[in-house]
Write a protein that holds these residues in place. Structure first.
Motif, PDB file in Angstrom:
ATOM      1  N   ARG A 129       0.844  -1.191   0.000  1.00  0.00           N
ATOM      2  CA  ARG A 129       0.000   0.000   0.000  1.00  0.00           C
ATOM      3  C   ARG A 129       0.883   1.245   0.000  1.00  0.00           C
ATOM      4  O   ARG A 129       1.884   1.305   0.714  1.00  0.00           O
ATOM      5  CB  ARG A 129      -0.894  -0.004   1.239  1.00  0.00           C
ATOM      6  N   VAL A 130       0.495   2.215  -0.795  1.00  0.00           N
ATOM      7  CA  VAL A 130       1.243   3.465  -0.890  1.00  0.00           C
ATOM      8  C   VAL A 130       0.456   4.566  -0.185  1.00  0.00           C
ATOM      9  O   VAL A 130      -0.750   4.725  -0.413  1.00  0.00           O
ATOM     10  CB  VAL A 130       1.507   3.848  -2.355  1.00  0.00           C
ATOM     11  N   PHE A 131       1.145   5.324   0.689  1.00  0.00           N
ATOM     12  CA  PHE A 131       0.528   6.393   1.469  1.00  0.00           C
ATOM     13  C   PHE A 131       1.014   7.742   0.961  1.00  0.00           C
ATOM     14  O   PHE A 131       2.133   7.878   0.478  1.00  0.00           O
ATOM     15  CB  PHE A 131       0.882   6.238   2.951  1.00  0.00           C
ATOM     16  N   GLU A 132       0.162   8.746   1.106  1.00  0.00           N
ATOM     17  CA  GLU A 132       0.515  10.082   0.622  1.00  0.00           C
ATOM     18  C   GLU A 132       1.570  10.739   1.491  1.00  0.00           C
ATOM     19  O   GLU A 132       2.391  11.518   0.991  1.00  0.00           O
ATOM     20  CB  GLU A 132      -0.733  10.967   0.561  1.00  0.00           C
ATOM     21  N   THR A 133       1.564  10.470   2.780  1.00  0.00           N
ATOM     22  CA  THR A 133       2.508  11.126   3.683  1.00  0.00           C
ATOM     23  C   THR A 133       3.278  10.098   4.499  1.00  0.00           C
ATOM     24  O   THR A 133       2.811   8.970   4.717  1.00  0.00           O
ATOM     25  CB  THR A 133       1.781  12.067   4.666  1.00  0.00           C
TER      26      THR A 133
END
Length: 244
Positions: A129-133
């Motif tokens: 999963r890729v997170f914005e921050t």
């Protein structure tokens, strides 16, 4: 990324090798390390933190990856938590070129249902999963490692890649269930099984069925080594009296 990221420090023989659980990094042992009068060997397990991933995950492959990354023949005491506890027991069989003087296996999950194994396999197959921050990724790191509310996020537990994600190879979730009776029978050194009294994954009665002298740590949960690191000192001393 290092083949095996290894933190070292302290003094006093024999050294203690500290192996973290699934999703965590070696940083979970920092507070215990401050209390131990020992030379410390603290890796990130393969596929975790700053250590390179493996082509495939098994307890044998993880143990081999740890042993190959150490410039150490032993004797060494090994303390492992959860997944790290299983790897510690695997190292104790003498097949990895490491002289293990004793093992403390803490919070090892004893019983696995078919549903739990299927869920773990599904997690292993998911893309990261890729997170914005970074802050969002660090919150996720604490949740996956079971450390929410217990410890600050390790900066090495997340990495930047088209956003932020966990520094964790998702495939590691597919390692499977350990054959604990076989591992205990194959150990060539003293072994202590222990768990917090409130650990939902490693119940006292389950441990006693495996080893009558297993240890229950009152008032502690699954991450007993983080909740109260001093509670492990006596157990480690039993395995290896100080030589200094």
């Amino acid at each position: 990324m290092d083949k095996l990221k290894l933190r070292t420090g302290g003094s006093g023989e024999p050294p203690v090798l500290l192996l973290h659980g699934l999703g965590a990094t070696g940083a979970v042992w920092d507070r215990l390390g401050e209390l131990l009068r020992r030379r410390l060997l603290v890796p990130d397990l393969p596929g975790h933190g700053g250590s390179a991933p493996l082509p495939g995950y098994s307890f044998e492959a993880l143990a081999a990856g740890v042993a190959e990354g150490l410039d150490e023949a032993g004797p060494v005491v090994v303390a492992g938590h959860s997944l790290g506890g299983v790897v510690a027991l695997e190292l104790a069989n003498g097949r990895y070129g490491l002289d293990v003087a004793g093992v403390l296996a803490l919070g090892v999950k004893v019983e696995w249902s078919a549903e739990e194994l299927a869920k773990a396999a599904a997690m292993a197959a998911r893309p990261p999963r890729v997170f914005e921050t970074r802050a969002d990724a660090e919150v996720a790191y604490l949740k996956v490692a079971g450390l929410t509310g217990l410890a600050p996020a390790d900066p090495g537990g997340v990495t930047e890649a088209d956003g932020w994600r966990l520094a964790l190879d998702q495939a590691a979730f597919g390692v499977g269930a350990p054959d604990l009776p076989r591992l205990l029978a194959g150990a060539r050194c003293p072994v202590i099984l222990a768990a917090g009294a409130d650990d939902p994954m490693s119940r006292p009665e389950q441990l006693r069925a495996l080893a009558a002298d297993s240890v229950t740590l009152p008032g502690l949960g699954h991450n007993a080594h983080v909740e109260d690191p001093a509670a492990l000192l006596t157990l480690l001393e039993r395995l290896s009296p100080s030589e200094d």
